[in-house]
Design an enzyme around this catalytic site. Structure first.
Site, PDB file in Angstrom:
ATOM      1  N   GLY A 119       0.804  -1.220   0.000  1.00 43.84           N
ATOM      2  CA  GLY A 119       0.000   0.000   0.000  1.00 43.84           C
ATOM      3  C   GLY A 119       0.840   1.274   0.000  1.00 43.84           C
ATOM      4  CD  GLU A 165      -1.729  -0.974  -3.705  1.00 41.66           C
ATOM      5  OE1 GLU A 165      -1.930  -1.035  -2.471  1.00 41.66           O
ATOM      6  OE2 GLU A 165      -2.364  -1.646  -4.534  1.00 41.66           O
TER       7      GLU A 165
HETATM    8  N1  DAK Z   1       2.160  -4.020   8.792  1.00 41.60           N
HETATM    9  C1  DAK Z   1       2.327  -4.058  10.125  1.00 41.60           C
HETATM   10  N2  DAK Z   1       3.528  -4.008  10.725  1.00 41.60           N
HETATM   11  C2  DAK Z   1       4.612  -3.940   9.946  1.00 41.60           C
HETATM   12  C3  DAK Z   1       4.531  -3.903   8.533  1.00 41.60           C
HETATM   13  C4  DAK Z   1       3.224  -3.947   7.951  1.00 41.60           C
HETATM   14  N3  DAK Z   1       3.012  -3.863   6.629  1.00 41.60           N
HETATM   15  N4  DAK Z   1       5.783  -3.859   8.022  1.00 41.60           N
HETATM   16  C5  DAK Z   1       6.623  -3.850   9.082  1.00 41.60           C
HETATM   17  N5  DAK Z   1       5.920  -3.888  10.234  1.00 41.60           N
HETATM   18  C6  DAK Z   1       6.437  -3.905  11.610  1.00 41.60           C
HETATM   19  C7  DAK Z   1       7.031  -5.265  11.962  1.00 41.60           C
HETATM   20  O1  DAK Z   1       6.010  -6.143  12.344  1.00 41.60           O
HETATM   21  C8  DAK Z   1       7.946  -4.879  13.083  1.00 41.60           C
HETATM   22  O2  DAK Z   1       7.168  -4.700  14.252  1.00 41.60           O
HETATM   23  P1  DAK Z   1       7.634  -5.327  15.673  1.00 41.60           P
HETATM   24  O3  DAK Z   1       7.835  -6.789  15.416  1.00 41.60           O
HETATM   25  O4  DAK Z   1       8.941  -4.605  15.965  1.00 41.60           O
HETATM   26  O5  DAK Z   1       6.533  -4.969  16.606  1.00 41.60           O
HETATM   27  C9  DAK Z   1       8.464  -3.512  12.681  1.00 41.60           C
HETATM   28  O6  DAK Z   1       7.535  -3.011  11.729  1.00 41.60           O
HETATM   29  C10 DAK Z   1       9.826  -3.564  12.001  1.00 41.60           C
HETATM   30  O7  DAK Z   1       9.759  -4.488  10.945  1.00 41.60           O
HETATM   31  P2  DAK Z   1      10.804  -5.694  10.773  1.00 41.60           P
HETATM   32  O8  DAK Z   1      11.329  -6.130  12.087  1.00 41.60           O
HETATM   33  O9  DAK Z   1      10.163  -6.697   9.889  1.00 41.60           O
HETATM   34  O10 DAK Z   1      11.980  -4.928  10.010  1.00 41.60           O
HETATM   35  P3  DAK Z   1      13.027  -5.531   8.974  1.00 41.60           P
HETATM   36  O11 DAK Z   1      14.025  -4.464   8.728  1.00 41.60           O
HETATM   37  O12 DAK Z   1      13.543  -6.863   9.440  1.00 41.60           O
HETATM   38  O13 DAK Z   1      12.178  -5.806   7.630  1.00 41.60           O
HETATM   39  C11 DAK Z   1      10.593  -5.224   5.882  1.00 41.60           C
HETATM   40  C12 DAK Z   1      11.644  -4.737   6.927  1.00 41.60           C
HETATM   41  C13 DAK Z   1       9.925  -4.003   5.270  1.00 41.60           C
HETATM   42  C14 DAK Z   1      11.308  -6.023   4.791  1.00 41.60           C
HETATM   43  C15 DAK Z   1       9.569  -6.135   6.611  1.00 41.60           C
HETATM   44  O14 DAK Z   1       9.074  -5.441   7.767  1.00 41.60           O
HETATM   45  C16 DAK Z   1       8.392  -6.496   5.735  1.00 41.60           C
HETATM   46  O15 DAK Z   1       8.483  -7.366   4.865  1.00 41.60           O
HETATM   47  N6  DAK Z   1       7.226  -5.863   6.006  1.00 41.60           N
HETATM   48  C17 DAK Z   1       5.960  -6.231   5.362  1.00 41.60           C
HETATM   49  C18 DAK Z   1       5.937  -5.732   3.952  1.00 41.60           C
HETATM   50  C19 DAK Z   1       4.632  -6.138   3.231  1.00 41.60           C
HETATM   51  O16 DAK Z   1       4.360  -7.321   3.067  1.00 41.60           O
HETATM   52  N7  DAK Z   1       3.870  -5.147   2.837  1.00 41.60           N
HETATM   53  C20 DAK Z   1       2.596  -5.361   2.145  1.00 41.60           C
HETATM   54  C21 DAK Z   1       1.475  -5.320   3.147  1.00 41.60           C
HETATM   55  S1  DAK Z   1      -0.067  -5.701   2.362  1.00 41.60           S
HETATM   56  C22 DAK Z   1      -6.547  -2.202   0.035  1.00 41.60           C
HETATM   57  C23 DAK Z   1      -5.556  -1.295  -0.235  1.00 41.60           C
HETATM   58  C24 DAK Z   1      -4.257  -1.636   0.005  1.00 41.60           C
HETATM   59  C25 DAK Z   1      -3.920  -2.850   0.550  1.00 41.60           C
HETATM   60  C26 DAK Z   1      -4.933  -3.767   0.827  1.00 41.60           C
HETATM   61  C27 DAK Z   1      -6.255  -3.444   0.563  1.00 41.60           C
HETATM   62  N8  DAK Z   1      -7.932  -1.865  -0.212  1.00 41.60           N
HETATM   63  C28 DAK Z   1      -8.242  -0.496  -0.692  1.00 41.60           C
HETATM   64  C29 DAK Z   1      -9.003  -2.780  -0.018  1.00 41.60           C
HETATM   65  C30 DAK Z   1      -2.530  -3.086   0.811  1.00 41.60           C
HETATM   66  C31 DAK Z   1      -2.010  -4.221   1.301  1.00 41.60           C
HETATM   67  C32 DAK Z   1      -0.611  -4.242   1.736  1.00 41.60           C
HETATM   68  O17 DAK Z   1       0.112  -3.283   1.685  1.00 41.60           O
END
Ligand code: DAK
Length: 257
Positions: free
Chosen positions: A108, A111
């Site tokens: 997001g 996006e």
């Molecule tokens: N959500 C919640 N928390 C998150 C997060 C996320 N997207 N990304 C990171 N964090 C949090 C981690 O959980 C961690 O929290 P604690 O464990 O310390 O409490 C903290 O941020 C630091 O993250 P990391 O420890 O993971 O840090 P690293 O440096 O090791 O890794 C990273 C960084 C960016 C590679 C990793 O955090 C990661 O892969 N994050 C998730 C990325 C991801 O998958 N993003 C896509 C999310 S889905 C919609 C519109 C939009 C959407 C859906 C519907 N509609 C209009 C209906 C969008 C969906 C998405 O974006």
């Protein structure tokens, strides 16, 4: 206005919104979206603001929608509540929006950056739509805007695999207008914003609307829209001033009229 998840400031005629949930890498929760929308609307309505910058932190512009917040949502809930419909608000903003992106710009977050009008990337910027790795697909416009921005095959590659690209690849693909050294990101974004704010606001609004029409209309309708838009600008004092200033070899003084 006091906010919990964003910082808001103005520098001259430039409105700056900084996403500010650093512990969660600026994951976009409902409160952040509400606050960002309120700040966008306030700047849009403020005659003293001519351009808006949307930025994040050094490590992350935004790491996507807040996964904690949406993990347990049900089909019924997301459909009945039209989950995340507030994400569309950015598309109604008439003033130009520059996304100044440093670090992770994922899901997001990417996006939103794609929904902005111009994207400037720091050398550290990393972009991906990793939603398929979470069992969903991009839902904030990513499937459409990325395909428009970089073409079908590249968009498919990124969206079907979740592959992350760096800033130079983003620039090469046309996602980023420009890559700048990280420490200069905001300075460069402000300098571009100032160039825009020194021009005629109604002309800039018209130019933004016309370019955006290219992504929403078939070519013939887009061209007709452009023609109507330029005709309308001949009603402005700023058009007379801009052309007179050129012929008189001086700088124009635009009044936004
Ligand atoms: N959500 C919640 N928390 C998150 C997060 C996320 N997207 N990304 C990171 N964090 C949090 C981690 O959980 C961690 O929290 P604690 O464990 O310390 O409490 C903290 O941020 C630091 O993250 P990391 O420890 O993971 O840090 P690293 O440096 O090791 O890794 C990273 C960084 C960016 C590679 C990793 O955090 C990661 O892969 N994050 C998730 C990325 C991801 O998958 N993003 C896509 C999310 S889905 C919609 C519109 C939009 C959407 C859906 C519907 N509609 C209009 C209906 C969008 C969906 C998405 O974006």
């Amino acid at each position: 206005m006091a906010f919990e998840t964003i910082l808001v400031e103005t520098k001259g005629a430039v409105g700056i919104i900084t996403l500010n949930r650093p512990k969660a890498l600026n994951a976009l929760n409902a409160l952040l979206i509400r606050e960002m929308n309120a700040a966008l609307s306030t700047f849009d309505a403020d005659k003293a603001v001519g351009c808006i910058i949307l930025t994040g932190g050094d490590k992350a512009f935004a790491a996507g929608a807040d996964i904690r917040e949406m993990k347990d949502m049900t089909f019924r809930q997301v459909t009945e509540e039209n989950f995340l419909e507030e994400w569309d608000h950015i598309n109604t903003i008439r003033k130009p929006i520059i996304a100044a992106v440093s670090g992770y710009c994922l899901g997001g977050g990417f996006e939103f950056a794609l929904a902005a009008d111009i994207l400037i990337a720091a050398e550290t910027a990393r972009f991906a739509l990793p939603e398929v790795t979470l069992g969903v697909i991009p839902g904030g416009g990513g499937t459409q805007r990325l395909a428009h921005a970089i073409g079908k095959s590249k968009a498919m590659e990124m969206i079907l695999s979740g592959r992350m690209i760096d800033a130079s690849e983003a620039e090469r693909l046309g996602v980023a207008a420009r890559v700048v050294p990280s420490e200069k990101l905001l300075e460069e974004a402000i300098s571009l914003a100032e160039k825009i704010t020194n021009l005629s606001q109604p002309v800039i609004t018209s130019a933004k609307r016309a370019v955006r029409a290219a992504f929403e209309m078939p070519l013939s309708e887009g061209l007709a829209f452009e023609r109507k838009s330029i005709h309308a600008l001949f009603a402005l004092e700023d058009q007379k001033e801009g052309m007179a200033a050129f012929l008189e070899k001086r700088k124009p003084i635009f009044k936004g009229k």
